[in-house]
Write a protein that holds these residues in place. Structure first.
Motif, mmCIF file in Angstrom:
data_model
loop_
_atom_site.group_PDB
_atom_site.id
_atom_site.type_symbol
_atom_site.label_atom_id
_atom_site.label_comp_id
_atom_site.label_asym_id
_atom_site.label_seq_id
_atom_site.Cartn_x
_atom_site.Cartn_y
_atom_site.Cartn_z
ATOM 1 N N GLU A 198 0.461 -1.366 -0.071
ATOM 2 C CA GLU A 198 -0.272 -0.117 -0.006
ATOM 3 C C GLU A 198 0.855 1.495 -0.217
ATOM 4 N N ALA A 199 2.666 1.243 0.653
ATOM 5 C CA ALA A 199 2.802 2.033 0.792
ATOM 6 C C ALA A 199 3.370 2.841 -0.480
ATOM 7 N N ALA A 200 3.604 1.126 -1.177
ATOM 8 C CA ALA A 200 4.692 1.171 -2.175
ATOM 9 C C ALA A 200 3.434 2.365 -3.135
ATOM 10 N N ALA A 201 2.348 1.848 -3.276
ATOM 11 C CA ALA A 201 1.272 2.492 -4.192
ATOM 12 C C ALA A 201 1.124 3.911 -4.099
ATOM 13 N N LEU A 202 1.773 4.703 -3.359
ATOM 14 C CA LEU A 202 1.453 5.829 -3.071
ATOM 15 C C LEU A 202 2.320 7.235 -3.811
ATOM 16 N N LYS A 203 3.432 6.407 -4.132
ATOM 17 C CA LYS A 203 4.601 6.682 -4.962
ATOM 18 C C LYS A 203 5.310 7.955 -4.507
ATOM 19 N N MET A 204 5.494 8.266 -2.843
ATOM 20 C CA MET A 204 5.941 9.130 -2.653
ATOM 21 C C MET A 204 7.456 9.422 -2.781
ATOM 22 N N GLU A 205 8.318 10.139 -3.623
ATOM 23 C CA GLU A 205 9.068 9.646 -4.369
ATOM 24 C C GLU A 205 10.411 11.157 -3.534
ATOM 25 N N VAL A 206 9.770 12.057 -3.046
ATOM 26 C CA VAL A 206 10.330 12.425 -2.337
ATOM 27 C C VAL A 206 10.572 12.236 -0.671
ATOM 28 N N THR A 207 12.139 12.199 -1.244
ATOM 29 C CA THR A 207 12.227 11.610 0.742
ATOM 30 C C THR A 207 13.354 11.999 1.318
ATOM 31 N N GLN A 208 13.461 11.728 2.651
ATOM 32 C CA GLN A 208 14.504 12.485 4.097
ATOM 33 C C GLN A 208 15.039 11.245 4.782
ATOM 34 N N SER A 209 15.911 11.562 5.363
ATOM 35 C CA SER A 209 16.343 10.183 6.837
ATOM 36 C C SER A 209 14.964 11.281 8.115
ATOM 37 N N LEU A 210 14.425 10.596 8.598
ATOM 38 C CA LEU A 210 13.813 10.193 9.392
ATOM 39 C C LEU A 210 14.506 11.156 10.499
ATOM 40 N N ASP A 211 15.751 10.523 10.607
ATOM 41 C CA ASP A 211 16.333 10.864 11.698
ATOM 42 C C ASP A 211 16.372 12.620 11.413
#
Length: 326
Positions: A198-211
């Motif tokens: 389900e998460a992959a289907a969202l295709k949210m491609e802008v990512t950042q280190s959570l830390d």
């Protein structure tokens, strides 16, 4: 009578100070001020906030000052003028600076002096006095620390995906991450636990280190975060600081905390940092799931999805005596 509307124009600001401005507007809004933020376009506004270290920013400052407008400059240069703020200014101080410039012109009372109706719920500006009222994305991350799978968090038009296993936070746009970070202790987030598919289907491609996301976010509101209770804090793993190579405080604190357990007062002294800086870093690491404690701080199980985020910090505060219940 409170100001009905404040318009802030921003020009040439870096991501860090822009995020702090957005946090400041959220805190002001919590006390009845409608604050509209826009890029500077040459038209009049209540206040121009400009990067004085940038040529375009300096040109905007000169134009606005010639027209007699209000200006707050941002500069990290040693020779900056005395009224300039740095990009690392604390959010509460930034609120004070904005209202000091705007409020006298409009006749509105200071934000912190605005009296809320007796029946109103505590707001973000009350957090420093009552740790039970912390909320927002910070509590969502605390909840996600004990949640299997990914967590989709939403507020208004913004959504972020907390990918706990990968220690990443994702969104559809960089501006969405900034908006989320500016609402770290603002309520009304809803959450939904998603499977990997389900998460992959969202295709949210802008990512950042959570830390890194949590470290910079908590650092900006360090003076609003209550002291963590107890002693014996230690990191279980080295945090992802790849996006923060120049964040000296984070590097110092992480280096000390991976080696042994620390009392936070002793840790601050050891690293030559303030208690607020040290506490903020530890809040970030607690929300990222890396901070261990002799108190065995564990967030309760998540509620069924989708649901408005429960006040996890309230439960922590009750458990460790940060405030007395009625």
């Amino acid at each position: 009578m409170l100001i009905e509307r404040i318009t802030l124009s921003l020009v040439a600001l870096g991501d860090d100070i822009e995020r702090r401005v957005m946090m400041a507007t959220q805190l002001m809004a919590a006390h009845g001020l409608t604050v509209h933020v826009r890029p500077w376009d040459g038209t009049r506004s209540s206040l121009l906030i400009a990067n004085a270290d940038d040529t375009y920013g300096r040109n905007a400052v000169e134009q606005v000052r010639r027209r007699g407008g209000n200006v707050l400059t941002v500069s990290d240069q040693p020779g900056a003028t005395g009224d300039a703020v740095t990009s690392s200014i604390q959010v509460a101080e930034l609120v004070d600076r904005i209202k000091a410039i705007v409020a006298p012109e409009t006749g509105a009372p200071a934000v912190a002096d605005a009296v809320a109706p007796p029946t109103s719920a505590p707001t973000a500006l009350d957090v420093a006095l009552d740790p039970a009222q912390l909320g927002g994305l910070l509590q969502v991350c605390l909840q996600a620390a004990s949640t299997p799978g990914d967590v989709l968090a939403s507020i208004g038009p913004w959504q972020v995906l907390i990918r706990r296993d990968a220690s990443r936070i994702a969104a559809n746009a960089h501006s969405d991450l900034l908006a989320a970070q500016s609402r770290l202790v603002i309520e009304d987030w809803t959450t939904q636990t998603l499977s990997r598919t389900e998460a992959a289907a969202l295709k949210m491609e802008v990512t950042q280190s959570l830390d890194a996301f949590l470290i910079t976010g908590c650092d900006a509101i360090a003076d609003l975060l209550p002291p963590l209770p107890g002693n014996g804090y230690q990191l279980s793993n080295w945090p992802d600081l790849g996006a923060l190579p120049n964040h000296r405080a984070a590097l110092q604190l992480a280096s000390a905390l991976v080696k042994k357990r620390w009392n936070l007062t002793a840790l601050a002294t050891h690293c030559g940092l303030t208690a607020a800086q040290t506490n903020a870093f530890c809040w970030a690491m607690l929300a990222s799931g890396l901070l261990q404690s002799d108190l065995n701080i564990i967030a309760p199980p998540p509620p069924p999805a989708p649901v408005a985020s429960q006040n996890i910090l309230t439960r922590l505060a009750r458990r460790f005596g940060l405030f007395r219940s009625e």
